[in-house]
Design an enzyme around this catalytic site. Structure first.
Site, PDB file in Angstrom:
ATOM      1  N   GLY A  23       0.831  -1.194   0.000  1.00  0.00           N
ATOM      2  CA  GLY A  23       0.000   0.000   0.000  1.00  0.00           C
ATOM      3  C   GLY A  23       0.859   1.234   0.000  1.00  0.00           C
ATOM      4  O   GLY A  23       2.096   1.160   0.098  1.00  0.00           O
ATOM      5  N   GLY A  24       0.220   2.391  -0.118  1.00  0.00           N
ATOM      6  CA  GLY A  24       0.970   3.634  -0.157  1.00  0.00           C
ATOM      7  C   GLY A  24       1.661   3.949   1.156  1.00  0.00           C
ATOM      8  O   GLY A  24       2.682   4.632   1.180  1.00  0.00           O
ATOM      9  N   GLY A  26       2.407   1.429   3.657  1.00  0.00           N
ATOM     10  CA  GLY A  26       3.233   0.367   4.209  1.00  0.00           C
ATOM     11  C   GLY A  26       3.058  -0.942   3.476  1.00  0.00           C
ATOM     12  O   GLY A  26       2.451  -1.025   2.410  1.00  0.00           O
ATOM     13  N   VAL A  28       2.230  -5.277   4.051  1.00  0.00           N
ATOM     14  CA  VAL A  28       1.685  -6.306   4.922  1.00  0.00           C
ATOM     15  C   VAL A  28       2.412  -7.615   4.613  1.00  0.00           C
ATOM     16  O   VAL A  28       2.483  -8.040   3.456  1.00  0.00           O
ATOM     17  CB  VAL A  28       0.165  -6.479   4.723  1.00  0.00           C
ATOM     18  N   ASP A 138     -14.487   4.559   4.894  1.00  0.00           N
ATOM     19  CA  ASP A 138     -13.937   4.077   3.627  1.00  0.00           C
ATOM     20  C   ASP A 138     -14.473   2.685   3.311  1.00  0.00           C
ATOM     21  O   ASP A 138     -13.724   1.786   2.924  1.00  0.00           O
ATOM     22  CB  ASP A 138     -12.408   4.064   3.678  1.00  0.00           C
TER      23      ASP A 138
END
Length: 430
Positions: A23-24, A26, A28, A138
């Site tokens: 993701g932007g 971090g 996983v 979201d």
């Protein structure tokens, strides 16, 4: 700190095995919690991002919220902390697919029983979050995980990175969601999010959830367009009915009624998460077996519920709120015409070029390029008719007024002008 890779040990207790998501903010990883020999999902913030105050606050907020919120439909948090200057969050490792992987424009529609199963489970999560004063902000198919039996999966809501606590956040965290900052994903954004409102409520999640339910049933979101148009449609355009989808959706009328209320423009007109859950449970024959008696209350379940024509728990709309008025439009309408009239409180009912035959129920009629005789034939008491004319065509203007036209707009026709003239004619009529 360098980027983590397989074999690295985080905080002395989590051994990295592989990347499972990017993701932007971090990465996983699938990791092993060595003390318990348990696999976990380890969310690690990029080293550069960890130094930013905004990112650290958002990450810590998500960790605290998830640690506080205990529900079978929310991913469980095991641990969080800092390792050599970077932040990490150890969570339950989910094994399944996202809702997005089975819901999209190029995929078949989901069966109704699966939609209801997912809907009841999601609504129950929203009941829990609303009870804590939390707003996810979201909701979208990418943030819903499905585990286990594909026909009756466990439904898990993830990614609380934008979640907002109405009462419990301190002033510093409140400023992360200050007024004017639009947060969320545009296709699923509530009208108040589109306006950049700072004080969103659980009603905002109800709206986004309504968009998701509509998409699960039809394979498309209710509103389309580029970003400015899409936001404007969330603000002004009336949501489509399931019966107007192509092909129409074979679903109980109570479900369509529920969606219309969930997608209301004003938060106070939307049902609460509890009302949404209880109505969906009444339509889902399997809900009683997987929800506690306190969840289902005294609602009708099973076959009898599917015959209901209205949601059993929906309160009547406030008497002070007027129903959207309709303009029947005869003649070609631009692609933006529906949005332009919606911005003035009307729903556009396009009829094409044929003005013959009975018109559908409408509060006003606009007819383009019509003959004087057609205008005369369409005029009805209490239903103002708006026609068009070339600027300076005095003879046509005189003829339209004599034929009974309530208002005349100049060519080229502006749909917003039609809506303004219709509103003025209706006010004069009252």
């Amino acid at each position: 700190m360098r980027e983590l890779e397989a074999g690295d040990v985080v905080a002395g207790r989590f051994t990295i095995r592989e990347v499972i998501g990017l993701g932007g903010m971090g990465t996983v990883f699938r990791a092993l919690q060595t003390s318990l020999e348990r696999e976990v999902a380890l969310k690690v913030i990029h080293p550069g991002s960890s130094k930013k105050r905004h990112t650290r606050d958002r990450f810590l907020r998500e960790a605290h919220l998830l640690a506080t919120l205990r529900h079978a439909g929310v991913v469980e948090v095991y641990d969080f902390g800092e390792h050599e200057g970077t932040l990490f969050l150890a969570m339950e490792l989910l094994r399944g697919s996202t809702l997005r992987q089975i819901v999209d424009e190029d995929l078949p529609r989901l069966p109704l029983d699966l939609v209801l199963h997912i809907g009841v489970a999601m609504a129950d999560v929203l009941v829990a979050t609303a009870g804590m004063g939390l707003v996810h902000r979201d909701l979208k198919p990418e943030n819903v995980m499905l585990e286990g039996d594909p026909a009756r999966p466990r439904v898990v809501l993830v990614d609380f990175g934008l979640a907002f606590a109405q009462e419990s956040l301190d002033d510093r965290l409140r400023r992360l969601t200050r007024e004017g900052v639009v947060t969320g994903t545009p296709d699923y954004m509530s009208p108040e999010q589109a306006r950049g409102a700072s004080e969103v409520t659980p009603g905002s999640d109800v709206y986004s959830f309504g968009v998701m339910l509509y998409e699960m049933l039809t394979s498309e979101v209710p509103f389309h367009g580029d970003l400015p148009t899409l936001l404007a449609r969330h603000l002004f355009a009336r949501p489509p009915h399931l019966r107007d989808a192509k092909p129409p959706v074979d679903a109980p009328g109570a479900l369509d009624d529920l969606l219309q209320r969930m997608l209301a423009k004003e938060p106070e007109r939307r049902p609460t998460p509890t009302q949404v859950r209880d109505t969906l449970m009444a339509l889902d024959p399997s809900a009683e077996s997987r929800m506690s008696p306190t969840s289902s209350g005294s609602q009708t379940v099973g076959r009898a519920a599917r015959m209901l024509s209205a949601p059993p728990t929906m309160p009547a709309a406030p008497a002070a709120v007027a129903t959207t008025q309709r303009i029947a439009w005869i003649g070609d309408a631009s692609a933006e015409a529906d949005l332009a009239v919606a911005a003035h409180g009307f729903e556009l009912v396009p009829l094409g070029d044929d003005g013959s035959g009975p018109l559908p129920p409408a509060d006003a009629v606009f007819v383009a390029n019509a003959s004087i005789d057609l205008v005369r034939a369409l005029v009805r008491p209490g239903r103002p008719l708006i026609a068009d004319a070339e600027r300076g065509d005095i003879e046509r203007l005189r003829g339209l007024v004599q034929a009974g036209a309530a208002e005349v707009v100049m060519r080229p026709v502006d749909a917003a002008d039609v809506a303004r003239k219709a509103a003025r004619a209706l006010r004069k009529g009252r």
